[in-house]
Design a protein around this motif. Structure first.
Motif, PDB file in Angstrom:
ATOM      1  N   LEU A 187       3.140 -12.395   5.456  1.00 16.99           N
ATOM      2  CA  LEU A 187       3.629 -13.213   4.345  1.00 16.99           C
ATOM      3  C   LEU A 187       4.167 -14.554   4.841  1.00 16.99           C
ATOM      4  O   LEU A 187       3.952 -15.601   4.205  1.00 16.99           O
ATOM      5  N   GLU A 239       3.474 -17.546  -4.070  1.00 18.82           N
ATOM      6  CA  GLU A 239       3.374 -16.105  -4.365  1.00 18.82           C
ATOM      7  C   GLU A 239       2.221 -15.837  -5.340  1.00 18.82           C
ATOM      8  O   GLU A 239       1.465 -14.885  -5.177  1.00 18.82           O
ATOM      9  N   LYS A 287      -1.139 -13.526  -4.597  1.00 19.09           N
ATOM     10  CA  LYS A 287      -1.503 -12.371  -5.434  1.00 19.09           C
ATOM     11  C   LYS A 287      -2.846 -12.572  -6.122  1.00 19.09           C
ATOM     12  O   LYS A 287      -3.628 -11.636  -6.279  1.00 19.09           O
ATOM     13  N   GLN A 335      -2.620  -5.286   0.631  1.00 13.97           N
ATOM     14  CA  GLN A 335      -1.651  -6.016  -0.197  1.00 13.97           C
ATOM     15  C   GLN A 335      -0.283  -5.342  -0.154  1.00 13.97           C
ATOM     16  O   GLN A 335       0.760  -6.011  -0.072  1.00 13.97           O
ATOM     17  N   LYS A 336      -0.313  -4.020  -0.218  1.00 10.86           N
ATOM     18  CA  LYS A 336       0.935  -3.242  -0.191  1.00 10.86           C
ATOM     19  C   LYS A 336       1.669  -3.472   1.142  1.00 10.86           C
ATOM     20  O   LYS A 336       2.897  -3.665   1.168  1.00 10.86           O
ATOM     21  N   LYS A 390       5.868  -8.550   5.783  1.00  5.77           N
ATOM     22  CA  LYS A 390       6.626  -9.711   5.290  1.00  5.77           C
ATOM     23  C   LYS A 390       6.905 -10.706   6.424  1.00  5.77           C
ATOM     24  O   LYS A 390       6.756 -11.919   6.251  1.00  5.77           O
ATOM     25  N   HIS A 437       3.325  -7.008   1.176  1.00  2.51           N
ATOM     26  CA  HIS A 437       4.482  -7.240   0.298  1.00  2.51           C
ATOM     27  C   HIS A 437       5.606  -6.208   0.446  1.00  2.51           C
ATOM     28  O   HIS A 437       6.752  -6.505   0.095  1.00  2.51           O
ATOM     29  N   LYS A 438       5.284  -5.015   0.980  1.00  2.00           N
ATOM     30  CA  LYS A 438       6.275  -3.929   0.939  1.00  2.00           C
ATOM     31  C   LYS A 438       6.797  -3.488   2.305  1.00  2.00           C
ATOM     32  O   LYS A 438       7.686  -2.645   2.373  1.00  2.00           O
TER      33      LYS A 438
END
Length: 651
Positions: free
Chosen positions: A139, A149, A153, A125-126, A135, A129-130
């Motif tokens: 994403l 979004e 999540k 997940q990190k 991304k 999104h990070k």
């Protein structure tokens, strides 16, 4: 360690019927709830939950306990994990000290697999999104699929970097062992090389019914003919794909509420339906449907609607799954989407109202569905048509309920334009064949049973039963004050000894303790002896004794024993006597009498045992029988007569 304050608050707040209701479909049965056992394969309920006592009992497996025990048995939680799960459910803040790396290493192997999976879930997940790669690739893909979004999540969707060992290096850096990374399948180890299984894939965590991460599904995003489009975690101690349904964690409450479960094929089908507003949907995650997966749904509802896309070849392959559902005694409907559409694409293009209406209007009975799929291929060929009819009748033969069978035969007769007599005859042939196989199995089992039957029958241990009853009375009514009738020997006007009744009020536990102490009666069963003194001590020290708190305070073995004792009578509630206008008398109507009879019965039994001992000594020393022995027997017989009069028994 979790603080005692948090543990107390969790036990005080958690409701056993609410927690278990998330995993098992419960129905009211008097003051209790009943349902199908989540620990065994059964069609008649043998699982009982008591909201009053805050305990549960599964009569098919013998398991039982409090709310924490259920989570430990069903979800294989450790004690701290069960407490944390309940704290999260009831929004209770958990006070604890953080685990060190050394404590992490001390966790058992199974727990280590869970910890590694949870870390991987957070890591993916990190990355999604990070990081720039997450991304730009991961994403972007999810958003192209139409996922918001919030949905991304909610389902913990993630991304694994397109690098050979980025995840493995980070996991090792954080203190997780390579041994467990390999056992979960997250890392592939070959000789001295290691690399990430899910390199360059978007990630779908597969969760248990309680929300624990068991494994992952990963989808590749580049066109590589050598690489599989989807890759799942391999089988492990925590992940068995035949026993897991994707989306069950998010769907369980909605399935029970709607009393129906939609079954789809892929991860994105589940997510898109959920986002549209239909939440009672799960997926077999690309594997063939199994009996274990069906039984998982069966805990929550008896109704399954299977959703197929417009691909005819895929539909034929899935027809086998329908027979499996029928075998489990479930009601099954089938809904297909227009050609070129699947559940994911159709849900994306329609509103909640449009999708709901479509599902209702197009859900067919399984016979209508089978007939429409198979009939198209056989309508101009009599031989193929006959095979189609036999195929449908074969499906009907899987249904355990005889009434349903007959109704479906009538339906098949109308659809296929063939007489009911012929269909019943065909059904009888199929059943006869099945019966022969079942009969063969039965005879094999009977031969084994005959060997068992030859074993001597074990006698009922009267003292065990009575000691158990005393424990039950103490647990249920120990703190109650009751009026106990005692018979006092008095001399009447004529100088004769008579029994005169006198009522004395006392606490139940005090009455039992004093009566057993007066007669110097000791428990022979070690478990009951420990339980007896623990309960007496607790009742003495705590005037506000609560059964729920007491069960939560003892160790697991003792808690299980207490649950077994307390829930034994609840077994009969499973038979639903009130429905047959039979109303059993409640024990609470005469607690004093129950206490008196139990103690007196135990005393009578012990007297019998004593008399037998004396008789045995007399037989062994028949040449030396003295007067005192005879007087002892006479005294015991007199006491037995007196106790029997108290019990209103003929001697």
């Amino acid at each position: 360690m979790i603080s005692p304050t948090t543990i107390d608050q969790v036990f005080e707040t958690a409701r056993v019927e609410e927690v278990i209701g998330d995993f098992v479909q419960l129905k009211k049965a008097g003051s209790n709830f009943k349902g199908l056992s989540p620990f065994s394969d059964e069609r008649s309920p043998s699982f009982m939950v008591s909201p009053v006592k805050q305990i549960w009992k599964d009569f098919s497996s013998g398991k039982g306990g409090n709310v924490v025990a259920f989570l430990m048995e069903h979800e294989h939680f450790t004690y701290p994990e069960a407490i944390k799960y309940l704290a999260k459910k009831y929004n209770i803040e958990v006070e604890e000290t953080e685990q060190t790396n050394e404590q992490k290493e001390q966790q058992d192997e199974r727990e280590s697999l869970y910890l590694v999976s949870e870390f991987a879930n957070s890591y993916f997940q990190k990355i999604l999104h990070k990081t720039d790669q997450g991304k730009a690739i991961g994403l972007s893909y999810f958003k192209e699929r139409g996922f918001t979004e919030d949905t991304i999540k909610k389902f913990d969707l993630g991304y694994s970097l397109d690098e050979w060992q980025a995840f493995t290096d980070e996991a090792l850096k954080q203190g997780y062992k390579l041994e467990f990374l390999e056992k979960t399948g997250l890392t592939i180890v070959k000789e001295d090389k290691r690399f990430d299984r899910f390199k360059g894939r978007v990630m779908f965590p597969i969760k248990s019914m309680s929300g624990r991460v068991l494994g992952f599904g990963g989808r590749i995003l580049i066109n590589d003919k050598k690489a599989a489009k989807y890759v799942n975690s391999p089988e492990s101690d925590i992940y068995h794909k035949s026993k897991v349904l994707y989306g069950i964690y998010h769907a369980k409450q909605s399935i029970a509420k709607e009393d129906n479960c939609y079954l789809v094929e892929g991860y994105t089908d589940v997510i898109q339906f959920h986002q549209t507003g239909i939440k009672n949907v799960v997926s077999s995650s690309g594997t063939a449907l199994t009996p274990e997966q069906i039984r998982l749904i069966n805990r929550l509802t008896k109704n399954i609607t299977v959703l197929f896309d417009g691909d005819a070849a895929g539909m034929r392959a899935s027809l086998r799954g329908i027979d499996l559902i029928l075998e489990q005694g479930m009601n099954v409907k089938v809904c297909t989407f227009p050609e070129g559409e699947d559940p994911d694409s159709f849900a994306k293009q329609n509103t909640l109202e449009e999708l709901s209406v479509y599902l209702i209007e197009n859900a067919k009975d399984f016979i209508q569905f089978k007939a429409s799929v198979l009939y198209e291929e056989s309508k101009n060929d009599p031989i193929k048509k006959a095979e189609t009819i036999r195929d449908i009748v074969n499906s009907i033969s899987k249904i355990p309920d005889r009434i349903k069978k007959e109704i479906y035969i009538q339906e098949c007769s109308k659809i296929m334009d063939i007489s009911e007599e012929v269909l019943f005859s065909t059904l009888a042939q199929i059943n006869k064949k099945d019966f022969k196989e079942a009969d063969k199995q039965y005879k094999t089992e009977q031969r084994a049973f005959e060997v068992i039957k030859q074993q001597p029958v074990k006698k009922v241990d009267v003292q065990y039963v009575l000691e158990r009853k005393i424990i039950e009375v103490l647990l249920l009514y120990g703190n109650r004050t009751e009026g106990f009738e005692d018979l006092i020997l008095k001399e009447n006007d004529k100088g004769q000894l008579i029994l005169e009744p006198v009522i004395n009020r006392a606490k139940v536990f005090e009455k039992i303790f004093l009566d057993l102490q007066d007669d110097e009666m000791e428990f022979t069963n070690p478990k009951f002896k420990t339980l007896y003194y623990t309960i007496i001590d607790t009742l003495n020290q705590n005037p506000e004794f609560q059964l729920k708190n007491f069960i939560n305070s003892v160790d697991t073995d003792m808690a299980n024993e207490i649950t077994t004792i307390l829930m034994e009578d609840e077994r009969y509630a499973l038979d639903d006597w009130e429905r047959m206008h039979i109303f059993p008398k409640e024990k609470t109507q005469n607690v004093a009498q129950l206490v008196t009879e139990t103690i007196l019965s135990l005393r009578c039994f012990l007297i019998d045992q004593k008399v037998k001992e004396v008789q045995q000594k007399t037989i062994e020393n028949k040449n030396n029988v003295n007067k005192s022995v005879l007087e002892e027997v006479k005294d015991y017989s007199g006491l037995k007569m007196l106790l029997s009069r108290k019990l209103n028994r003929a001697l």
